[in-house]
Structure formats: C-alpha cells, structure tokens
Motif scaffolding. Structure first.
Motif, PDB file in Angstrom:
ATOM      1  N   ARG A 225       2.369   3.033  16.197  1.00  0.00           N
ATOM      2  CA  ARG A 225       1.762   3.800  15.121  1.00  0.00           C
ATOM      3  C   ARG A 225       2.751   3.923  13.962  1.00  0.00           C
ATOM      4  O   ARG A 225       3.955   4.108  14.139  1.00  0.00           O
ATOM      5  CB  ARG A 225       1.404   5.192  15.644  1.00  0.00           C
ATOM      6  N   LEU A 226       2.259   3.774  12.747  1.00  0.00           N
ATOM      7  CA  LEU A 226       3.099   3.959  11.567  1.00  0.00           C
ATOM      8  C   LEU A 226       3.553   5.407  11.486  1.00  0.00           C
ATOM      9  O   LEU A 226       2.724   6.314  11.433  1.00  0.00           O
ATOM     10  CB  LEU A 226       2.322   3.586  10.296  1.00  0.00           C
ATOM     11  N   ARG A 227       4.854   5.588  11.486  1.00  0.00           N
ATOM     12  CA  ARG A 227       5.392   6.947  11.463  1.00  0.00           C
ATOM     13  C   ARG A 227       6.301   7.140  10.258  1.00  0.00           C
ATOM     14  O   ARG A 227       6.968   6.196   9.830  1.00  0.00           O
ATOM     15  CB  ARG A 227       6.214   7.212  12.734  1.00  0.00           C
TER      16      ARG A 227
ATOM     17  N   PHE B  27       0.828  -1.201   0.000  1.00  0.00           N
ATOM     18  CA  PHE B  27       0.000   0.000   0.000  1.00  0.00           C
ATOM     19  C   PHE B  27       0.863   1.252   0.000  1.00  0.00           C
ATOM     20  O   PHE B  27       1.877   1.330   0.692  1.00  0.00           O
ATOM     21  CB  PHE B  27      -0.891   0.044   1.252  1.00  0.00           C
ATOM     22  N   VAL B  28       0.432   2.245  -0.778  1.00  0.00           N
ATOM     23  CA  VAL B  28       1.000   3.588  -0.694  1.00  0.00           C
ATOM     24  C   VAL B  28      -0.115   4.513  -0.232  1.00  0.00           C
ATOM     25  O   VAL B  28      -1.205   4.542  -0.815  1.00  0.00           O
ATOM     26  CB  VAL B  28       1.557   4.050  -2.052  1.00  0.00           C
ATOM     27  N   GLY B  29       0.135   5.239   0.841  1.00  0.00           N
ATOM     28  CA  GLY B  29      -0.847   6.171   1.380  1.00  0.00           C
ATOM     29  C   GLY B  29      -0.178   7.437   1.844  1.00  0.00           C
ATOM     30  O   GLY B  29       0.990   7.701   1.533  1.00  0.00           O
ATOM     31  N   ARG B  30      -0.922   8.218   2.597  1.00  0.00           N
ATOM     32  CA  ARG B  30      -0.393   9.476   3.095  1.00  0.00           C
ATOM     33  C   ARG B  30      -0.388   9.544   4.625  1.00  0.00           C
ATOM     34  O   ARG B  30       0.135  10.506   5.177  1.00  0.00           O
ATOM     35  CB  ARG B  30      -1.218  10.662   2.548  1.00  0.00           C
ATOM     36  N   SER B  31      -0.958   8.543   5.282  1.00  0.00           N
ATOM     37  CA  SER B  31      -1.049   8.609   6.741  1.00  0.00           C
ATOM     38  C   SER B  31      -1.190   7.211   7.324  1.00  0.00           C
ATOM     39  O   SER B  31      -1.509   6.241   6.624  1.00  0.00           O
ATOM     40  CB  SER B  31      -2.263   9.451   7.162  1.00  0.00           C
ATOM     41  N   HIS B  32      -0.949   7.108   8.620  1.00  0.00           N
ATOM     42  CA  HIS B  32      -1.159   5.867   9.364  1.00  0.00           C
ATOM     43  C   HIS B  32      -2.599   5.378   9.192  1.00  0.00           C
ATOM     44  O   HIS B  32      -2.842   4.192   8.940  1.00  0.00           O
ATOM     45  CB  HIS B  32      -0.853   6.136  10.848  1.00  0.00           C
ATOM     46  N   GLU B  33      -3.546   6.304   9.320  1.00  0.00           N
ATOM     47  CA  GLU B  33      -4.952   5.921   9.264  1.00  0.00           C
ATOM     48  C   GLU B  33      -5.323   5.314   7.916  1.00  0.00           C
ATOM     49  O   GLU B  33      -6.102   4.351   7.845  1.00  0.00           O
ATOM     50  CB  GLU B  33      -5.839   7.139   9.566  1.00  0.00           C
ATOM     51  N   GLU B  34      -4.782   5.850   6.835  1.00  0.00           N
ATOM     52  CA  GLU B  34      -5.079   5.296   5.514  1.00  0.00           C
ATOM     53  C   GLU B  34      -4.556   3.868   5.390  1.00  0.00           C
ATOM     54  O   GLU B  34      -5.269   2.983   4.908  1.00  0.00           O
ATOM     55  CB  GLU B  34      -4.455   6.155   4.416  1.00  0.00           C
ATOM     56  N   ILE B  35      -3.331   3.632   5.817  1.00  0.00           N
ATOM     57  CA  ILE B  35      -2.752   2.295   5.696  1.00  0.00           C
ATOM     58  C   ILE B  35      -3.553   1.298   6.518  1.00  0.00           C
ATOM     59  O   ILE B  35      -3.848   0.184   6.054  1.00  0.00           O
ATOM     60  CB  ILE B  35      -1.279   2.304   6.137  1.00  0.00           C
ATOM     61  N   VAL B  36      -3.924   1.671   7.721  1.00  0.00           N
ATOM     62  CA  VAL B  36      -4.722   0.787   8.577  1.00  0.00           C
ATOM     63  C   VAL B  36      -6.059   0.462   7.914  1.00  0.00           C
ATOM     64  O   VAL B  36      -6.514  -0.684   7.913  1.00  0.00           O
ATOM     65  CB  VAL B  36      -4.945   1.422   9.965  1.00  0.00           C
TER      66      VAL B  36
END
Length: 348
Positions: A343-345, A270-279
């Motif tokens: 948390r993904l940082r 996955f490519v996203g912009r935030s921790h919440e998106e990846i989750v």
C-alpha cells in the motif's frame, strides 16, 4: 515533463520545520527515456526535503546538444493536482495538452499548465533546436484548487536591470516586478543573471521558504558557497538574501513560497492525498489510453469509432475523460508504471 522512472516511490510532501539555516540539496541524474535519452538533474523531491513552499519537483537539464542526446521526447502523459512550470535558457519545446492548448516554450517565457482534476500533455524539442537547456518545475495545488478545471497560461516577463545583474520574475513578486500568472498559494519564481563579481541583496518575504538553484558560474549565498547544479534551501524567517557571483558570473533560479501546510502523496505524475486516489488516477489513465488504442485500430480498419472519446464512452467510461481527449496522430501515450506491491504510505 513526465517523471519517467520505472519504479517511482510515493512521497509524502510536508513542511519540515526541524532544520534551520541553509541546507544544500545535491542533484541526482535521471534519464528521460532510452539509451540515447537526455538526462536531467533532479533536486526536488528528496528524502530530506520534498517541498519548498508548494514547489514539489525540480528537473534541471542541459546544455545538451540535441544531435547527441536526442533532445526532449516526452509523449503524452497525465498529471493531477499540480501545476507545471516550464522555463528555458536555450532551445524551444512544443507543448500540446488535452485542454486544447498548443504552445511553444521559449527562453525567457514561462509556460504554466494547471492540471487540476486531470490533464495530459506532450513535450518535444523542436526540429530547429540544436542545444536544449532549462528547467521544469511542479507546484502542488492546495486542496481548495486541486479539483479545478485544467488550464494554461503564458507570460514573458520584462527584465529588470541593475548594476551587474538582470532579473526576470515569472511567478509572484520580487523587487517591484510582478507576474500576472495565476498561483493558488503565495509563490515566487525568478531567473537572476549576475556578472562577474556582482553582488545583489534581495528583500524577501519572511513567511516564505526559498530555494536557489545554481545553473552556471559560481555563487555565494549569504556567505555560503553553493555548488553548480545544487539547490540551496533557506527556511522561512529571512527578510533578505545576499547573492555574490564569482569571477565567472552566475545564472540562478530562485523559487519560494509560504509552506503548503498540507500533506500530499506524490507518485509518478500524480499528486493526491491518499493511496486510494493514486490507485484510481492510475486505473483511469490506463483505461483511457487503452480506449485510445482500440479507437486508433478501429479507425485504421474502418470498423471502429473515429474518436477515442467515443470509444471510451462505448466501453462504459462516459464522455467525461479525466485526461483527454487528445489530438489524433500523436505518438503513443506513456503507460503508467506498475504500482508497488505494498500500500502507498506517506514517507518523509
């Protein structure tokens, strides 16, 4: 191709202007599966450099005898926010995806899959393939394009011939050769074959960063030797690149592009912009493949819906599947790895 690492780290991808001059990125070995898995040599991303233009991932593999390695066996898996670029030197791979595209990946032909908001696909080397050799690359989509509908393009570039060299431009423009394949940021992708002792100077876009992967033979780039299987990074500002092959010739992949200018978190596929998106992406993928398993079991005993899209809808997920649907009768999908405890940082 899937990132099959069991504990992938999140990665912050951003342009790094702190380094100047040529930089060598050594590969690391990554297995694609079990004990007889095919190994790939990964040169992007790395801690010291995660992007070249919008290119964010580069796996290089082979030549592998399929009878020994088992070949490529990558069941259905998801992607978001990126494009996959498949380029083969030897062999053939069967591609199938949830947008309805079914295609063969063959030498000298580029297959580009745009995941956009979400897609799932599988890749298997064909039964007739005895030796598999090629590269799989990913391109990060800019924010303006990352929620688009998924799609697929195929193109066979005409070779451009010179004295002691052959060029195939599969993305972008180089030396008058133009690829019609759609990109969403300025990009370049080309294969270059140089005979023993050949020298080639390429006029390049000064706004582009470039990367050059040596697949075989020996090469000197702008006076610097580049080891086989390594990726040489050249920062923006160069208007030309000079390649000189050794006594055994050289085959190289040249990639490039304008710096993306956006920070992106990349975890697993996955490519996203935030921790919440990846989750959220991971949770939706797990829910969709769980519904698929329920549907398959129900169809087998006659008690459940025949389609896993219907199963998901019945479970309250609706018919708008981010990563599906997918043809029946295919091998089981790859489940997502566990998320890190923290948390993904962003890292970089």
């Amino acid at each position: 191709m899937s990132n099959t690492e069991v504990a992938p780290q999140e990665i912050l991808c951003e342009a790094d202007g702190s380094r100047v001059g040529l930089e060598l990125l050594a590969p690391r070995q990554v297995p694609l599966g079990g004990p007889r898995a095919m190994d790939v040599r990964r040169t992007l991303p790395q801690r010291q450099r995660s992007l070249i233009g919008a290119w964010c991932f580069l796996d290089h593999y082979g030549p592998d005898r399929v009878g020994d390695s088992g070949g490529m066996k990558v069941p259905r898996h998801p992607h978001t926010g990126l494009q996959t670029v498949s380029w083969l030197f030897t062999g053939e791979i069967e591609h199938r995806d949830s947008a309805g595209f079914h295609a063969a990946v063959r030498p000298g032909e580029v297959n580009l899959m745009t995941a956009g908001r979400g897609i799932s696909h599988s890749e298997f080397s064909t039964p007739a393939t005895t030796v598999l050799h090629g590269a799989q690359l990913w391109v990060a989509l800019p924010d303006s394009a990352r929620h688009m509908a998924p799609t697929f393009e195929h193109f066979r570039p005409e070779p451009v011939n010179g004295i002691g060299w052959i060029m195939r431009v599969f993305l972008g423009t180089l030396s008058g050769s133009v690829s019609p394949v759609t990109t969403h940021t300025p990009l370049l992708g080309a294969e270059l074959l140089l005979e023993a002792g050949a020298e080639l100077t390429l006029e390049t876009e000064a706004a582009f960063e470039h990367g050059l992967l040596v697949d075989s033979g020996s090469l000197v780039l702008d006076g610097h030797p580049v080891p086989k299987d390594s990726l040489a990074y050249v920062p923006a500002g160069h208007r030309s690149l000079t390649l000189a092959a050794g006594d055994d010739g050289a085959r190289v992949l040249l990639i490039g592009g304008e710096p993306l200018g956006e920070k992106i978190v990349m975890w697993w596929n996955f490519v996203g912009r935030s921790h919440e998106e990846i989750v959220a992406y991971r949770a939706q993928w797990q829910a969709e493949i769980g519904a698929a398993e329920v549907s398959a079991e129900g169809a087998a005993d006659g008690a459940g819906p025949a389609s896993w899209a219907a199963a998901t809808a019945a479970a309250g997920g609706g018919a708008d599947l981010r990563f599906g649907p997918f043809p029946a009768g295919e091998p089981a999908a790859l489940p997502a790895p566990a998320l890190p405890n923290a948390r993904l940082r962003p890292r970089g």
